[in-house]
Design an enzyme around this catalytic site. Structure first.
Site, PDB file in Angstrom:
ATOM      1  CG  ASP A 142       2.601  -1.686  17.172  1.00 35.70           C
ATOM      2  OD1 ASP A 142       1.825  -1.959  18.054  1.00 35.70           O
ATOM      3  OD2 ASP A 142       3.634  -2.019  16.813  1.00 35.70           O
TER       4      ASP A 142
ATOM      5  CB  ALA B  28       0.505  -8.599  20.442  1.00 34.05           C
TER       6      ALA B  28
ATOM      7  CB  VAL C 263      -0.801   0.025   1.332  1.00 34.73           C
ATOM      8  CG1 VAL C 263      -1.747   1.244   1.404  1.00 34.73           C
ATOM      9  CG2 VAL C 263      -1.948  -1.272   1.152  1.00 34.73           C
TER      10      VAL C 263
ATOM     11  CD  GLU D 181      10.627 -11.626  25.413  1.00 38.39           C
ATOM     12  OE1 GLU D 181      10.569 -11.321  24.448  1.00 38.39           O
ATOM     13  OE2 GLU D 181       9.983 -11.957  26.357  1.00 38.39           O
TER      14      GLU D 181
HETATM   15  C1  LIG Z   1      10.608  -8.331  18.256  1.00 36.93           C
HETATM   16  C2  LIG Z   1       9.230  -8.138  18.645  1.00 36.93           C
HETATM   17  C3  LIG Z   1       8.617  -8.531  19.731  1.00 36.93           C
HETATM   18  C4  LIG Z   1       7.590  -8.159  20.548  1.00 36.93           C
HETATM   19  N1  LIG Z   1       7.195  -8.833  21.669  1.00 36.93           N
HETATM   20  C5  LIG Z   1       5.827  -8.614  22.160  1.00 36.93           C
HETATM   21  C6  LIG Z   1       5.391  -9.080  23.195  1.00 36.93           C
HETATM   22  O1  LIG Z   1       6.011  -9.892  23.818  1.00 36.93           O
HETATM   23  N2  LIG Z   1       3.992  -8.975  23.232  1.00 36.93           N
HETATM   24  C7  LIG Z   1       3.405  -8.086  23.025  1.00 36.93           C
HETATM   25  O2  LIG Z   1       2.252  -7.847  23.649  1.00 36.93           O
HETATM   26  N3  LIG Z   1       3.906  -7.336  22.093  1.00 36.93           N
HETATM   27  C8  LIG Z   1       4.964  -7.420  21.452  1.00 36.93           C
HETATM   28  N4  LIG Z   1       5.581  -6.956  20.267  1.00 36.93           N
HETATM   29  C9  LIG Z   1       4.705  -5.942  19.664  1.00 36.93           C
HETATM   30  C10 LIG Z   1       3.411  -6.386  19.042  1.00 36.93           C
HETATM   31  O3  LIG Z   1       4.099  -7.455  17.770  1.00 36.93           O
HETATM   32  C11 LIG Z   1       2.954  -5.377  18.221  1.00 36.93           C
HETATM   33  O4  LIG Z   1       2.306  -4.519  18.990  1.00 36.93           O
HETATM   34  C12 LIG Z   1       1.736  -6.009  17.285  1.00 36.93           C
HETATM   35  O5  LIG Z   1       2.512  -6.766  16.232  1.00 36.93           O
HETATM   36  C13 LIG Z   1       1.122  -4.735  16.577  1.00 36.93           C
HETATM   37  O6  LIG Z   1       0.113  -5.123  15.733  1.00 36.93           O
HETATM   38  P1  LIG Z   1      -0.254  -4.412  14.454  1.00 36.93           P
HETATM   39  O7  LIG Z   1      -1.572  -5.363  13.891  1.00 36.93           O
HETATM   40  O8  LIG Z   1      -0.427  -2.950  14.544  1.00 36.93           O
HETATM   41  O9  LIG Z   1       1.122  -4.249  13.364  1.00 36.93           O
HETATM   42  P2  LIG Z   1       1.764  -5.671  12.706  1.00 36.93           P
HETATM   43  O10 LIG Z   1       1.601  -6.854  13.518  1.00 36.93           O
HETATM   44  O11 LIG Z   1       3.169  -5.077  12.711  1.00 36.93           O
HETATM   45  O12 LIG Z   1       1.267  -5.832  11.474  1.00 36.93           O
HETATM   46  C14 LIG Z   1       1.358  -4.919  10.210  1.00 36.93           C
HETATM   47  C15 LIG Z   1       1.248  -5.475   8.964  1.00 36.93           C
HETATM   48  O13 LIG Z   1       1.065  -4.511   8.069  1.00 36.93           O
HETATM   49  C16 LIG Z   1       1.836  -4.787   6.904  1.00 36.93           C
HETATM   50  N5  LIG Z   1       2.182  -3.664   6.145  1.00 36.93           N
HETATM   51  C17 LIG Z   1       2.745  -2.700   6.797  1.00 36.93           C
HETATM   52  N6  LIG Z   1       2.981  -1.561   5.727  1.00 36.93           N
HETATM   53  C18 LIG Z   1       2.375  -1.911   4.680  1.00 36.93           C
HETATM   54  C19 LIG Z   1       2.240  -1.484   3.389  1.00 36.93           C
HETATM   55  N7  LIG Z   1       2.467  -0.239   3.081  1.00 36.93           N
HETATM   56  N8  LIG Z   1       1.499  -2.236   2.712  1.00 36.93           N
HETATM   57  C20 LIG Z   1       1.059  -3.444   2.862  1.00 36.93           C
HETATM   58  N9  LIG Z   1       1.373  -3.931   3.957  1.00 36.93           N
HETATM   59  C21 LIG Z   1       1.969  -3.406   5.077  1.00 36.93           C
HETATM   60  C22 LIG Z   1       2.979  -5.726   7.421  1.00 36.93           C
HETATM   61  O14 LIG Z   1       3.428  -6.573   6.547  1.00 36.93           O
HETATM   62  C23 LIG Z   1       2.234  -6.495   8.714  1.00 36.93           C
HETATM   63  O15 LIG Z   1       1.757  -7.796   8.379  1.00 36.93           O
HETATM   64  C24 LIG Z   1       6.731  -7.137  19.863  1.00 36.93           C
HETATM   65  C25 LIG Z   1       7.164  -6.505  18.523  1.00 36.93           C
HETATM   66  C26 LIG Z   1       8.551  -6.939  18.101  1.00 36.93           C
HETATM   67  C27 LIG Z   1       8.998  -6.198  16.977  1.00 36.93           C
END
Ligand SMILES: Cc1cc2nc3c(=O)[nH]c(=O)nc-3n(C[C@H](O)[C@H](O)[C@H](O)COP(=O)(O)OP(=O)(O)OC[C@H]3O[C@@H](n4cnc5c(N)ncnc54)[C@H](O)[C@@H]3O)c2cc1C
Length: 403
Positions: free
Chosen positions: A273, A288, A52, A143
């Site tokens: 996020d 998450a 996107v 971790e």
């Molecule tokens: C290493 C790590 C460890 C973590 N550990 C924890 C934990 O232990 N407990 C916890 O609660 N949280 C944890 N988190 C945080 C948690 O993973 C995030 O808060 C959560 O995934 C956010 O969900 P989201 O749907 O907002 O984004 P995401 O899960 O990041 O999903 C975003 C999606 O959008 C897609 N995307 C992005 N931009 C575009 C674009 N321009 N076009 C098409 N697709 C796109 C990506 O491919 C992805 O699939 C961790 C994060 C990381 C990086």
């Protein structure tokens, strides 16, 4: 409802276990689930693999690499990116841990570092290869540091006779006076003690001034020779959020109304996020459970509207849906084999140690997407726990960042 899911990857990624891919405990397939398998025919959700680029909010159109997509309702959930604080040098020289590729690249780097250390004759070069600097003492840094310290000990003792008598130096640098900011003080202190007990060199009140040419320089002038720098110092808004002309907070997260929609465009919802919303005077964390609960909430608000349950106050205006309320069920971080910290939501209780670690394992298994992935993770963990042996040691590419 015709639901279209757009993502640049064809899989859902379980980020909390990414560090275990980087340290060889889990295979990469275990933390990723193909989206087309999750949304098979009959699920009511179509999937399109595409990037996107932009959203034309006034035309209600998403601009993607595979053409424009018009919508009635839009849920933006594009997550966040690693925050390098605008320093190109950190982005270029450090490894981050955000995507699946990052984790595999980091595993390659770690395994290569051990191979190099086993071959070099010069002791200072060997020490440099066996020195790993992790920047950021939040849950990801803690971790990863714990797992790396344990992995290093296993590898040196079992797989690398050339390194007999040597030890890896795992250095965790945190700018605050404590680790694990989101956790209560006793859990932070426990984590610090445990990490130090398993050999992690934790430096608090320390921040990185520069990282280049095989060297990290701290603000107080200390220099550390290393070939591996891991950046775990937080996240910031995605470029997609930055490209939208809507209200944002200082960190670039998009400000939403209590029902998670945009003030300017009530048909657009932002969750996870990417979204900024305060609850009881504090911003909701980028975690998450917040993302999952918010996604579900936005879907319910849209369904309410589609079913005519939220009548418009005036023609052309949409009444805000029911407000989102995050239910904090708790959070956890693992420190190493058999030890973790666990904070229960609501009641304010917390536990540490082996029981917390078992709870952590159970919850991660529960939330891991896909039955097969859960079974495989359980097998890998069981094997590693009984044999003290990481599963994945493959070097699958020779690309490296040298700190
Ligand atoms: C290493 C790590 C460890 C973590 N550990 C924890 C934990 O232990 N407990 C916890 O609660 N949280 C944890 N988190 C945080 C948690 O993973 C995030 O808060 C959560 O995934 C956010 O969900 P989201 O749907 O907002 O984004 P995401 O899960 O990041 O999903 C975003 C999606 O959008 C897609 N995307 C992005 N931009 C575009 C674009 N321009 N076009 C098409 N697709 C796109 C990506 O491919 C992805 O699939 C961790 C994060 C990381 C990086």
């Amino acid at each position: 409802m015709d639901v279209l899911l757009l993502d640049r990857h064809n899989y859902h990624l379980f980020q909390p276990l990414l560090y275990q891919v980087a340290t060889g405990s889990l295979e990469q397939e275990i933390v990723a689930a193909p989206l087309r398998r999750l949304f098979r025919r009959g699920s009511g959700v179509r999937f399109r693999l595409t990037e996107v680029r932009h959203v034309d909010l006034s035309a209600r159109r998403v601009i993607t690499d595979s053409g424009p997509v018009d919508y009635d309702y839009l849920i933006l959930a594009a997550g966040s990116v690693t925050n390098f604080f605008g320093r190109e040098e950190f982005r270029r020289n450090a490894h981050d841990l955000k995507g699946l590729d990052d984790a595999v690249r980091l595993r390659n780097q770690l395994m290569q570092a051990f191979e190099r250390a086993a071959q070099v004759l010069d002791a200072s070069e060997r020490d440099r290869s066996l020195t790993f600097v992790i920047v950021g003492g939040g849950p990801t840094g803690v971790e990863f540091a714990g797992a790396l310290a344990e992995l290093s000990r296993q590898l040196i003792a079992r797989d690398y006779p050339e390194l007999a008598g040597a030890a890896a130096h795992v250095l965790l640098v945190e700018s605050l006076p404590h680790l694990l900011s989101p956790f209560p003080a006793p859990l932070r202190e426990y984590a610090l003690r445990r990490l130090r007990a398993i050999g992690v060199d934790v430096q608090l009140n320390a921040s990185v001034r520069a990282a280049a040419n095989g060297r990290v320089i701290l603000e107080d002038g200390r220099e550390i020779e290393t070939r591996t720098v891991v950046w775990a110092a937080g996240v910031s808004a995605t470029p997609l959020a930055a490209s939208l002309n809507v209200s944002k907070n200082r960190n670039g997260r998009i400000a939403v109304r209590p029902d998670l929609s945009l003030t300017e465009h009530s048909e657009v919802f932002v969750v996870g996020d990417m979204a900024y919303l305060e609850q009881d005077g504090a911003p909701l964390p980028q975690l998450a459970p917040v993302a999952m609960q918010a996604g579900r909430h936005a879907a319910h608000v849209i369904l309410d509207r589609a079913r005519g349950r939220s009548a418009s106050p005036r023609p052309g205006q949409v009444r805000a849906g029911r407000p989102f309320r995050y239910r904090d069920k708790g959070s956890a971080a693992v420190i190493g084999r058999g030890s973790a910290v666990f904070r229960f939501g609501g009641v304010g209780a917390s536990i540490t140690g082996f029981v917390a670690w078992v709870l952590w394992l159970g919850l991660h298994l529960l939330y891991l997407v896909g039955f097969r992935n859960r079974v495989l993770a359980l097998l890998d963990w069981g094997f590693e726990y009984l044999r003290f042996d990481a599963q994945v040691r493959l070097i699958t590419s020779d690309s490296e960042r040298t700190g």
